[in-house]
Design a protein around this motif. Structure first.
Motif, mmCIF file in Angstrom:
data_model
loop_
_atom_site.group_PDB
_atom_site.id
_atom_site.type_symbol
_atom_site.label_atom_id
_atom_site.label_comp_id
_atom_site.label_asym_id
_atom_site.label_seq_id
_atom_site.Cartn_x
_atom_site.Cartn_y
_atom_site.Cartn_z
ATOM 1 N N SER A 185 49.259 35.715 71.097
ATOM 2 C CA SER A 185 50.582 36.337 71.165
ATOM 3 C C SER A 185 50.803 37.354 70.061
ATOM 4 N N VAL A 186 49.730 37.666 69.308
ATOM 5 C CA VAL A 186 49.834 38.566 68.160
ATOM 6 C C VAL A 186 49.186 39.902 68.492
ATOM 7 N N THR A 187 49.887 40.976 68.194
ATOM 8 C CA THR A 187 49.380 42.322 68.450
ATOM 9 C C THR A 187 49.368 43.124 67.150
ATOM 10 N N ALA A 188 48.256 43.798 66.878
ATOM 11 C CA ALA A 188 48.176 44.675 65.711
ATOM 12 C C ALA A 188 48.820 46.006 66.044
ATOM 13 N N VAL A 189 49.792 46.392 65.262
ATOM 14 C CA VAL A 189 50.503 47.644 65.513
ATOM 15 C C VAL A 189 50.631 48.421 64.219
ATOM 16 N N ARG A 200 58.525 39.215 64.762
ATOM 17 C CA ARG A 200 58.591 38.628 66.099
ATOM 18 C C ARG A 200 59.583 39.389 66.958
ATOM 19 N N ASN A 201 59.294 39.457 68.235
ATOM 20 C CA ASN A 201 60.259 39.985 69.180
ATOM 21 C C ASN A 201 61.483 39.066 69.173
ATOM 22 N N GLU A 202 62.646 39.636 69.259
ATOM 23 C CA GLU A 202 63.860 38.825 69.104
ATOM 24 C C GLU A 202 63.996 37.740 70.164
ATOM 25 N N ILE A 203 63.599 38.021 71.394
ATOM 26 C CA ILE A 203 63.916 37.100 72.479
ATOM 27 C C ILE A 203 62.730 36.283 72.983
ATOM 28 N N ASN A 205 58.267 34.949 72.148
ATOM 29 C CA ASN A 205 57.242 34.688 71.142
ATOM 30 C C ASN A 205 56.094 35.700 71.198
ATOM 31 N N ARG A 206 56.453 36.962 70.983
ATOM 32 C CA ARG A 206 55.455 38.009 70.790
ATOM 33 C C ARG A 206 55.599 38.520 69.364
ATOM 34 N N PHE A 207 54.460 38.596 68.667
ATOM 35 C CA PHE A 207 54.470 38.927 67.246
ATOM 36 C C PHE A 207 53.676 40.201 66.977
ATOM 37 N N ASP A 208 54.252 41.101 66.225
ATOM 38 C CA ASP A 208 53.547 42.313 65.794
ATOM 39 C C ASP A 208 53.113 42.140 64.344
ATOM 40 N N ARG A 209 51.863 42.484 64.090
ATOM 41 C CA ARG A 209 51.354 42.415 62.725
ATOM 42 C C ARG A 209 50.815 43.779 62.323
ATOM 43 N N PRO A 210 50.751 44.070 61.014
ATOM 44 C CA PRO A 210 50.200 45.353 60.568
ATOM 45 C C PRO A 210 48.727 45.487 60.955
ATOM 46 N N GLU A 211 48.309 46.714 61.224
ATOM 47 C CA GLU A 211 46.897 46.947 61.533
ATOM 48 C C GLU A 211 46.000 46.594 60.348
ATOM 49 N N VAL A 212 46.482 46.916 59.142
ATOM 50 C CA VAL A 212 45.712 46.620 57.928
ATOM 51 C C VAL A 212 46.262 45.335 57.322
ATOM 52 N N VAL A 213 45.424 44.320 57.221
ATOM 53 C CA VAL A 213 45.853 43.020 56.713
ATOM 54 C C VAL A 213 45.424 42.870 55.257
ATOM 55 N N PRO A 221 59.670 31.933 62.359
ATOM 56 C CA PRO A 221 60.144 30.986 63.366
ATOM 57 C C PRO A 221 59.767 31.423 64.781
ATOM 58 N N PHE A 222 59.448 30.456 65.636
ATOM 59 C CA PHE A 222 59.221 30.791 67.042
ATOM 60 C C PHE A 222 60.413 30.358 67.885
ATOM 61 N N ARG A 223 60.524 30.940 69.076
ATOM 62 C CA ARG A 223 61.573 30.564 70.018
ATOM 63 C C ARG A 223 61.194 29.237 70.655
ATOM 64 N N TRP A 224 61.980 28.208 70.362
ATOM 65 C CA TRP A 224 61.691 26.878 70.884
ATOM 66 C C TRP A 224 62.258 26.729 72.289
ATOM 67 N N SER A 225 61.551 25.994 73.122
ATOM 68 C CA SER A 225 62.054 25.611 74.443
ATOM 69 C C SER A 225 61.385 24.285 74.806
#
Length: 426
Positions: A185-189, A200-203, A205-213, A221-225
């Motif tokens: 669910s993690v995308t390098a952007v 994290r996307n507000e609504i 569980n999609r997460f954006d992370r920096p291209e350079v780590v 926090p994740f969206r619980w259901s």
């Protein structure tokens, strides 16, 4: 004879007041304490009386001092161990309901009691969220804090503390994701320049992370259901867990997990909001419901009706600015806590000046003398707890600072200087 007795008592009263008069004068005249809204209450344990009050009957935003109320709620409601699960068996099925226990697979304070229990059951497993009637956020929480670790969602069955931990242990472009369930669910952007954070996307569980780590650690926090909780359990147990909204069965048995003190200690020392919020759900679960407001109102009516000023208490952690307490009610609460918890145990659970928790970098002496709970947010810094003076006197105090424009760090230092002066003088 009667006149002599009255005169003697009056002399003792004047002497007692005079002893602490320099503190009262400093609260009125010290520019470090008068350029904002300051409240202070000081109680002498040996004399069993309040000896200093300055705006002590005024209401303040308590921030995480609220956790002292949640701590007391746990003390008078729960036993020695945490109720982790409620369950019944029907034919070939095991149906279970959460209690709000926040320790299941929590990355900071992990407990696996529930996993061992469910893994070894022969029945089919069904999770029911039907006993939870609260929202995902507390009243008055800031909606745009959803990406911050201190604002994890409320849930009947928290898993992994309801957050994902992202870390990079070295300068290699390698990102560790815990639990691994969220790896895909993690995308390098390409985020804004110099950004090192995961967003994290507000609504969902999609997460954006920096291209350079770069080396870092971040809890998001994740969206619980209910469906996500079942999938996480299925992934961990390697057996199917289904969701079934079955009404709570009052004949359900209770599975217990860790000693309650393990939760209290982390909640009080590092000010863990998730533990505090779910502690109030645990307190409500004793009444077969999962609603924080039910737990709060029950404790207020049964155990705190005699406080000097009625609290406005709306959440477990103090994230909400709707909470309002007075310094003298805080001190009254501290008296109640001290009466039911042995001092050695109590001081081991609280943050310790110069040694542990949120005040470990302050109050540095050969022997710790401040054992307390801090609370801070923009324009707010409070500290309430116990102080042992140089002469060995036990004082209960609550210092509440609101509506200042400077930094919390500066107000923290001012508070430390003031309390250290009390330690030195008395």
């Amino acid at each position: 004879m009667r006149f002599t007795l009255y005169a003697f008592c009056f002399f003792l009263l004047l002497t007692s007041c005079a002893t602490y008069r320099p503190i009262q004068r400093q609260l009125r005249q010290n520019p470090q304490l008068t350029d904002h809204f300051t409240g202070f209450a000081l109680y002498d344990w040996e004399k069993q009386k309040m000896v200093v009050q300055h705006n002590a009957d005024q209401y303040f935003t308590p921030a995480s001092n609220t956790k002292l109320f949640s701590f007391y709620a746990g003390l008078v409601t729960l036993g020695d161990s945490i109720p982790a699960l409620r369950y019944v068996t029907r034919a070939d099925s095991l149906i279970f309901w959460g209690t709000g226990d926040p320790l299941l697979l929590n990355l900071n304070l992990p407990d696996t009691t529930v996993l061992h229990f469910l893994r070894n059951r022969p029945e089919r497993l069904f999770f029911s969220p039907a006993n939870y009637s609260g929202p995902r956020f507390g009243p008055g929480w800031a909606w745009d804090d959803y990406n911050d670790d201190y604002s994890a969602e409320l849930a009947p069955l928290p898993l992994y503390g309801n957050f994902v931990r992202f870390s990079s242990p070295d300068r290699v472009a390698r990102l560790v994701v815990e639990p691994r369930f969220f790896q895909d669910s993690v995308t390098a952007v390409s985020l804004r320049r110099h950004s090192r954070s995961v967003q994290r996307n507000e609504i969902d569980n999609r997460f954006d992370r920096p291209e350079v780590v770069r080396p870092f650690k971040q809890d998001v926090p994740f969206r619980w259901s209910p469906q996500l909780a079942a999938r996480l359990l299925t992934d961990t147990l390697h057996r199917e867990v289904s969701v079934a909204p079955i009404p709570f069965d009052r004949s359900a048995k209770t599975l217990y997990s860790q000693p309650a003190d393990s939760l209290y200690k982390r909640m009080l020392q590092v000010s863990d909001n998730t533990l505090a919020e779910h502690l109030m759900l645990l307190c409500a679960s004793v009444q077969d419901t999962l609603n924080s407001s039910v737990g709060i109102q029950t404790v207020l009516q049964k155990h705190l009706a005699d406080l000097p000023d009625k609290p406005q208490w709306v959440d477990g952690s103090g994230l909400s600015r709707y909470n309002l307490f007075t310094p003298r009610s805080m001190v009254s609460l501290l008296q109640k806590i001290h009466k039911i918890v042995p001092q050695e145990r109590l001081f081991n659970l609280l943050a310790v000046g110069g040694s542990a928790g949120t005040i470990q970098r302050l109050y540095k002496t050969d022997r710790p003398f401040v054992f307390a709970k801090s609370g801070s947010m923009t324009g707010v810094y409070n500290l309430s707890g116990y102080l042992i003076t140089k002469k060995g006197k036990l004082l209960l105090f609550s210092m509440m600072n609101n509506n200042f424009a400077g930094s919390v760090a500066d107000m923290r230092s001012r508070t430390a200087a003031f309390l250290t002066g009390i330690y030195e003088r008395y």
